[in-house]
Each structure stands twice: as C-alpha cells, then as structure tokens.
Design a protein around this motif. Structure first.
Motif, PDB file in Angstrom:
ATOM      1  N   CYS A   1       0.848  -1.182   0.000  1.00  0.00           N
ATOM      2  CA  CYS A   1       0.000   0.000   0.000  1.00  0.00           C
ATOM      3  C   CYS A   1       0.888   1.237   0.000  1.00  0.00           C
ATOM      4  O   CYS A   1       2.104   1.134   0.139  1.00  0.00           O
ATOM      5  CB  CYS A   1      -0.935   0.005   1.216  1.00  0.00           C
ATOM      6  SG  CYS A   1      -0.102   0.318   2.791  1.00  0.00           S
TER       7      CYS A   1
ATOM      8  N   ARG B   1      -1.349   6.305  -3.993  1.00  0.00           N
ATOM      9  CA  ARG B   1      -2.682   6.808  -4.351  1.00  0.00           C
ATOM     10  C   ARG B   1      -2.700   6.996  -5.867  1.00  0.00           C
ATOM     11  O   ARG B   1      -1.907   7.763  -6.403  1.00  0.00           O
ATOM     12  CB  ARG B   1      -2.966   8.141  -3.671  1.00  0.00           C
ATOM     13  CG  ARG B   1      -3.252   8.080  -2.179  1.00  0.00           C
ATOM     14  CD  ARG B   1      -3.543   9.476  -1.666  1.00  0.00           C
ATOM     15  NE  ARG B   1      -3.881   9.523  -0.262  1.00  0.00           N
ATOM     16  CZ  ARG B   1      -5.121   9.477   0.229  1.00  0.00           C
ATOM     17  NH1 ARG B   1      -6.149   9.363  -0.619  1.00  0.00           N
ATOM     18  NH2 ARG B   1      -5.344   9.549   1.514  1.00  0.00           N
TER      19      ARG B   1
ATOM     20  N   ARG C   1     -11.239   4.534  -7.110  1.00  0.00           N
ATOM     21  CA  ARG C   1     -10.747   5.573  -6.201  1.00  0.00           C
ATOM     22  C   ARG C   1     -10.981   6.951  -6.830  1.00  0.00           C
ATOM     23  O   ARG C   1     -10.054   7.651  -7.209  1.00  0.00           O
ATOM     24  CB  ARG C   1      -9.255   5.380  -5.911  1.00  0.00           C
ATOM     25  CG  ARG C   1      -8.892   4.080  -5.221  1.00  0.00           C
ATOM     26  CD  ARG C   1      -9.422   4.027  -3.786  1.00  0.00           C
ATOM     27  NE  ARG C   1      -8.918   2.853  -3.092  1.00  0.00           N
ATOM     28  CZ  ARG C   1      -9.485   1.648  -3.146  1.00  0.00           C
ATOM     29  NH1 ARG C   1     -10.572   1.465  -3.907  1.00  0.00           N
ATOM     30  NH2 ARG C   1      -8.973   0.632  -2.479  1.00  0.00           N
TER      31      ARG C   1
ATOM     32  N   ASN D   1      -8.974  10.178  -5.881  1.00  0.00           N
ATOM     33  CA  ASN D   1      -7.555  10.331  -6.221  1.00  0.00           C
ATOM     34  C   ASN D   1      -7.439  11.114  -7.527  1.00  0.00           C
ATOM     35  O   ASN D   1      -7.708  10.584  -8.600  1.00  0.00           O
ATOM     36  CB  ASN D   1      -6.882   8.965  -6.360  1.00  0.00           C
ATOM     37  CG  ASN D   1      -6.837   8.199  -5.049  1.00  0.00           C
ATOM     38  OD1 ASN D   1      -7.091   8.752  -3.986  1.00  0.00           O
ATOM     39  ND2 ASN D   1      -6.516   6.918  -5.133  1.00  0.00           N
TER      40      ASN D   1
ATOM     41  N   ASP E   1       1.507   8.036  -0.087  1.00  0.00           N
ATOM     42  CA  ASP E   1       0.942   8.387   1.218  1.00  0.00           C
ATOM     43  C   ASP E   1       1.269   7.301   2.237  1.00  0.00           C
ATOM     44  O   ASP E   1       0.840   6.160   2.098  1.00  0.00           O
ATOM     45  CB  ASP E   1      -0.581   8.556   1.092  1.00  0.00           C
ATOM     46  CG  ASP E   1      -1.200   9.209   2.312  1.00  0.00           C
ATOM     47  OD1 ASP E   1      -0.560   9.217   3.384  1.00  0.00           O
ATOM     48  OD2 ASP E   1      -2.335   9.714   2.194  1.00  0.00           O
TER      49      ASP E   1
ATOM     50  N   LYS F   1      -3.609   7.193   8.824  1.00  0.00           N
ATOM     51  CA  LYS F   1      -4.985   6.966   8.382  1.00  0.00           C
ATOM     52  C   LYS F   1      -5.029   6.231   7.056  1.00  0.00           C
ATOM     53  O   LYS F   1      -5.872   5.340   6.852  1.00  0.00           O
ATOM     54  CB  LYS F   1      -5.722   8.303   8.277  1.00  0.00           C
ATOM     55  CG  LYS F   1      -5.972   8.973   9.618  1.00  0.00           C
ATOM     56  CD  LYS F   1      -6.725  10.280   9.441  1.00  0.00           C
ATOM     57  CE  LYS F   1      -6.967  10.959  10.783  1.00  0.00           C
ATOM     58  NZ  LYS F   1      -7.671  12.263  10.618  1.00  0.00           N
ATOM     59  N   TYR F   2      -4.116   6.593   6.149  1.00  0.00           N
ATOM     60  CA  TYR F   2      -4.144   5.959   4.832  1.00  0.00           C
ATOM     61  C   TYR F   2      -3.696   4.494   4.917  1.00  0.00           C
ATOM     62  O   TYR F   2      -4.305   3.622   4.283  1.00  0.00           O
ATOM     63  CB  TYR F   2      -3.259   6.717   3.843  1.00  0.00           C
ATOM     64  CG  TYR F   2      -3.447   6.214   2.429  1.00  0.00           C
ATOM     65  CD1 TYR F   2      -4.612   6.509   1.733  1.00  0.00           C
ATOM     66  CD2 TYR F   2      -2.492   5.407   1.811  1.00  0.00           C
ATOM     67  CE1 TYR F   2      -4.826   6.030   0.444  1.00  0.00           C
ATOM     68  CE2 TYR F   2      -2.698   4.928   0.524  1.00  0.00           C
ATOM     69  CZ  TYR F   2      -3.861   5.242  -0.153  1.00  0.00           C
ATOM     70  OH  TYR F   2      -4.066   4.754  -1.405  1.00  0.00           O
TER      71      TYR F   2
ATOM     72  N   GLN G   1      -6.540   2.442   6.570  1.00  0.00           N
ATOM     73  CA  GLN G   1      -7.675   2.246   5.666  1.00  0.00           C
ATOM     74  C   GLN G   1      -7.308   1.296   4.532  1.00  0.00           C
ATOM     75  O   GLN G   1      -8.122   0.458   4.112  1.00  0.00           O
ATOM     76  CB  GLN G   1      -8.135   3.584   5.090  1.00  0.00           C
ATOM     77  CG  GLN G   1      -9.399   3.473   4.237  1.00  0.00           C
ATOM     78  CD  GLN G   1     -10.574   2.891   4.993  1.00  0.00           C
ATOM     79  OE1 GLN G   1     -10.995   3.427   6.014  1.00  0.00           O
ATOM     80  NE2 GLN G   1     -11.108   1.758   4.513  1.00  0.00           N
ATOM     81  N   SER G   2      -6.070   1.395   4.036  1.00  0.00           N
ATOM     82  CA  SER G   2      -5.621   0.502   2.962  1.00  0.00           C
ATOM     83  C   SER G   2      -5.645  -0.948   3.416  1.00  0.00           C
ATOM     84  O   SER G   2      -6.043  -1.846   2.669  1.00  0.00           O
ATOM     85  CB  SER G   2      -4.214   0.896   2.508  1.00  0.00           C
ATOM     86  OG  SER G   2      -4.202   2.186   1.936  1.00  0.00           O
TER      87      SER G   2
ATOM     88  N   ASP H   1       7.379   7.446   0.476  1.00  0.00           N
ATOM     89  CA  ASP H   1       6.700   8.731   0.562  1.00  0.00           C
ATOM     90  C   ASP H   1       7.744   9.743   1.043  1.00  0.00           C
ATOM     91  O   ASP H   1       8.292   9.615   2.133  1.00  0.00           O
ATOM     92  CB  ASP H   1       5.546   8.588   1.568  1.00  0.00           C
ATOM     93  CG  ASP H   1       4.871   9.900   1.916  1.00  0.00           C
ATOM     94  OD1 ASP H   1       5.174  10.922   1.268  1.00  0.00           O
ATOM     95  OD2 ASP H   1       4.053   9.903   2.863  1.00  0.00           O
TER      96      ASP H   1
END
Length: 301
Positions: free
Chosen positions: A85, A88, A94, A97, A103, A107-108, A111-112, A134
């Motif tokens: 993951c 984006r 999605r 995006n 990212d 949170k990302y 969620q991924s 990143d």
C-alpha cells in the motif's frame, strides 16, 4: 528518534513469490475458475507466497483473488499473502484520487489494510509492504501504525519496496522490517552496486525481487557488438548449466549471498516448474562475472 525494543521475527518464504500483477485486469484477466486452478497449481509446487498490491488491476486484483478464498476458505491456511500500500492512484475504484501520489500517513495505511483484508477475504495479511517511499513520511508515525496493525492481529510482518538504503534504515531503525522488495536482474544491476543488497546482507534480511527477468527485455542498448557478446555468453552458459535464458537469469540472482527471492510474474504454471528446476544448480563465480561483464559491456575495472 523513536527506538523500538521489538526483535525481528523470522518468516519462511517459498523459493519464489508468485506475482499476481499480470493475472487480473492488467494482464490475463483470469476468471475465478482460472484463478483457482493457478493458485492450486502454485501450492502443489510448494509455492505458497502470493505477491499483491492494492493498486493492481486498478484496485481490482485483490478482490479477484479474494473470490477464490471466499469459495475455498481452506486455501488460506496453505498460503502466505504479501500486499502493498502507499500509492494513491487515479482509478474508477478511487474517484477521490486526482493524481498519483504517495501516502504513508497512519490513516491511509490503516484504511488501505482494511480494504485489502475485505478484498482478499482474509482476517490477516502475512506481509505488508510500503509500495514506494513517501518523501513526506514520518518514520515514528509509520512505526506506531505498524505496531497497531501487528498488535491487532491484522498484519504479521512488515517491509518496504523500492526504498533507498537511507530510507530503509530510517524505518528499520524504529521498527524491525523483514524484507525489502526491489527491482534487480541482469539488465538492472543497480542493487549490486549501490549498497542495497550489501545493507540487507549485513542485516540478514532477505530481499524479494520484482522483474527478475528484466521484463523480458534483456537487450536494452542499441549496441550490436554488445548484444552479440551477450548472446555468446548466454549461449555458452545455457548449454553448460542445461537451462534456458530465463532460468539462467534466475541462477544469476540466486548466486548472491543475500538470499534473493524472485517474484515470478508468469501466468503459466510451466514457468513456475522451470524456475524450481534450477534450485539444485549453483552458478560458478567466474560465470556470474562473465554475465555481469557482458551486460555492462566492459571488463571489471
């Protein structure tokens, strides 16, 4: 800098990882029956590791694979799943995006993982990789996120993919990583020269390698003399080791003492069988350097 007291635990990979990128929408577009047949054949060959990423197939391939596990839940205990993951990417799945970005925010990542668990029809992921570095990543935030996922039983092990040595060390210094997935092949020698494999060897961390056959494009340079020499060396060594070109390229990678584990991107079980055939072979050091030099187009300095 945050420090971790966690010790690196071991994971036992298959001799090869079975890549899924080209099996779904981005390639063969397998239906569920074809997925099942391919998975069962891979497992029968002793290849239990399947390599995914959330973005494969424009965010559809994990779900295609998951349909097989939903209908055949017993298969989950026979395999290990790696997924990635952190990218984006604009896609129908999605719509928010707007452009491709990276990212690694908490949170990302969280969620991924929830998306991947749902799509793969599983309660846990064996190995989670950050797909690309990143440039705005916070190693302490990543470590805390990884710890939460591990403590919640949602991910067993963690690694990264396509990181530089300094980026790898930045994360590994605060959370123990168990692998680094990199690009390496006879036609992509950078990891042998830039310290990437040196770092993993010293840390006793086995690399997994994508595009181990160079994407099928061995002759990248428009240099007739160089390609002639490469053909000559390949011809001699393929005959010597009684292998085909792809097998020779895998032998080249497996010679390295870091214990490289190639990710095989084929959709044909016979290619998996051919890869396994070389496990009893060992390339001589002089032959390794013959391939290296032929690819570089020059003798060692």
């Amino acid at each position: 800098m945050r420090q971790t007291s966690s010790k690196r635990k071991a994971i036992e990979f298959s001799p090869y990882l079975v890549g899924t990128m080209r099996l779904g929408k981005w390639g063969e577009n397998f239906n569920t029956k074809q997925w099942l047949e391919f998975i069962e054949k891979s497992l029968a060959l002793g290849l239990k590791d399947f390599d995914h990423a959330d973005i494969y197939g424009d965010y559809t391939t994990e779900a295609d694979f998951g349909k097989v596990l939903k209908e055949n839940p017993h298969l989950r205990n026979e395999m290990q799943i790696t997924t990635k993951c952190g990218i984006r990417m604009p896609a129908e799945k999605r719509p928010k995006n707007k452009m491709k970005t990276y990212d690694s925010g908490d949170k990302y990542i969280l969620q991924s993982v929830e998306n991947s668990l749902r799509n793969l029809q599983t309660d846990y992921i064996d190995v989670l990789l950050l797909h690309r570095p990143d440039f705005l990543m916070n190693p302490n935030e990543i470590a805390e996120t990884f710890e939460k996922l591990r403590d919640d039983g949602k991910v067993r092990f963690f690694g990264v993919s396509n990181f530089t040595t300094s980026q790898f060390e930045m994360i590994n210094s605060v959370f123990p990583l168990i692998t680094h997935q990199i690009e390496a092949s006879i036609s992509h020698l950078n990891p042998f020269e830039d310290g990437t494999l040196d770092q993993l060897l010293v840390k006793n961390i086995r690399p997994t390698v994508w595009s181990p056959l160079g994407g099928g494009n061995l002759k990248q340079k428009e240099n007739y003399k160089l390609n002639q020499e490469l053909d000559k060396v390949f011809g001699i060594l393929c005959e010597k080791y009684e292998v085909n070109t792809a097998q020779l390229m895998l032998l080249f990678l497996k010679k390295h003492p870091s214990g490289i584990i190639p990710v095989l991107g084929t959709s044909k079980p016979v290619r998996l069988e051919e890869a396994l055939e070389i496990d009893s072979k060992n390339m001589e050091k002089e032959d390794w350097y013959a391939l290296y030099s032929a690819t570089k187009g020059e003798e060692l300095p």
